[in-house]
Design a protein around this motif. Structure first.
Motif: not given
Length: 388
Positions: A54-55, A62-71, A76-85
């Motif tokens: 989660y980010h 940078i989005p979560t999927h970009d980080v996952a690919r980079m690493l 991933l079983a769970v993931w999320g790009d969370l925002s102020p809203s």
């Protein structure tokens, strides 16, 4: 541990940081990579051991999927790009990760906050002549231009209703600098005086420039897994005792409306937190309280019950209570005000380092229980973490 409906015990097993800088490395890919690989190394894990991420991020981070690919992570079983809203600020990436592990949706989850000055919503004054829409059209004629004005008005309201002095807020700043001087990662390590604080540029009267956090380029990552698995990893597990959210009951994302102009949702969040915890405020050894603005740090200290309503100024004893060697060491990394603003998650990382006994010169002796908070107004999240 009392986690309410959460079914599995959870521990934090890894923390990682990029360098924090005002004008240094500002590539979010590199910053995220450094913090995430640091957390993996700290935990003794590989990228393939992570099955969730989660980010909490602004639109340009940078989005979560970009980080996952980079690493080089697998599915991933769970993931999320969370925002102020959709979340109560940077700590929410960790609390979402905790809930995923506690529920069984994932086994080992990485939480991330990567932030650069260019994407940090620095609150600068705009000369844009575009028409104002929505609720802001009714606020703009009164000088409303974002959260800075709202915090300034809340600080004024607090001074009027609960008393105290502006020096109370100054001691939060001076305390941050004292702790930052002991933290090699902190950006603002030089000491300032109360006169420096009081002579600081006014941002939104009575909000002064030193009342505000210090935007930097940086990234923080933490890894959570089950307490059972944590026992086999290389670090002392830091257990998650309780977590809580609150939107204040009558939320408004502009931070100007709401039911409680003194505490926002911090009191509701704190009450919920302690109702779920095996500990009380009297058990806390170190408090890592959000300091995006000094007003919020004071509100959280009182909402948590570390002191009574309106008693913060007397309680801190000219800063002695919350500083090095004090009875309630607070924001021991220097916080957003002095370590640099990486938006919430760094408070949890500091709590973990303290509870492990790895904080070096700034180590709080015998720390076993920490309270961690983030944001305020309509966006509130809090945690209690501990070591056995």
């Amino acid at each position: 541990m009392n986690m309410g409906s959460l079914s599995r015990d959870v521990a934090i097993v890894g923390v990682g940081f990029s360098p924090f800088s005002r004008r240094g490395l500002d590539d979010p890919r590199k910053l995220a990579y450094l913090s995430c690989t640091g957390a993996l190394a700290d935990a003794g894990l590989l990228a393939d051991d992570i099955d969730g991420m989660y980010h909490y991020r602004f639109e340009d981070d940078i989005p979560t999927h970009d980080v996952a690919r980079m690493l080089g992570m697998s599915d991933l079983a769970v993931w999320g790009d969370l925002s102020p809203s959709t979340g109560p600020s940077g700590l929410v990436s960790a609390t979402e990760a905790i809930m995923a592990v506690a529920s069984g949706a994932a086994e080992t989850v990485l939480a991330l906050r990567c932030m650069t000055r260019s994407t940090g919503y620095a609150g600068a004054v705009s000369t844009d002549s575009a028409p104002v829409r929505g609720a802001e059209q009714y606020l703009a004629p009164y000088g409303w231009a974002g959260v800075l004005m709202g915090i300034g008005m809340r600080k004024r309201r607090r001074l009027a209703e609960l008393g105290g002095s502006e020096e109370d807020y100054g001691h939060v700043v001076l305390n941050a600098r004292k702790w930052a001087a002991l933290n090699p990662q902190a950006v603002l390590r030089e000491q300032i005086t109360m006169d420096d604080y009081m002579n600081g540029r006014m941002i939104a009267d009575p909000l002064r420039v030193f009342d505000c956090d210090y935007p930097v380029n940086g990234s923080v990552a933490v890894i959570v897994t089950t307490a059972e698995r944590a026992r086999d990893l290389q670090q002392t597990p830091v257990l998650v005792d309780a977590i809580a959210y609150s939107n204040g009951g009558n939320p408004d994302t502009r931070w100007i409306f709401g039911d409680d102009f003194l505490y926002g949702g911090a009191k509701l969040c704190s009450d919920r937190l302690w109702s779920r915890s095996q500990f009380t405020a009297a058990d806390v050894d170190t408090a890592q309280l959000y300091d995006g603005f000094t007003y919020l740090t004071i509100a959280w200290a009182e909402a948590l019950g570390l002191c009574g309503d309106g008693e913060f100024g007397d309680w801190i004893d000219s800063g002695k209570t919350i500083g090095p060697g004090g009875k309630m060491p607070m924001n021991t990394s220097g916080g957003h005000i002095a370590e640099g603003r990486v938006h919430g998650l760094q408070f949890l990382a500091e709590a973990v380092v303290q509870l492990r006994g790895q904080a070096g010169e700034r180590q709080v002796p015998g720390a076993k229980v920490a309270a961690v908070t983030n944001a305020g107004g309509p966006q509130n999240v809090a945690m209690v973490v501990n070591v056995a």
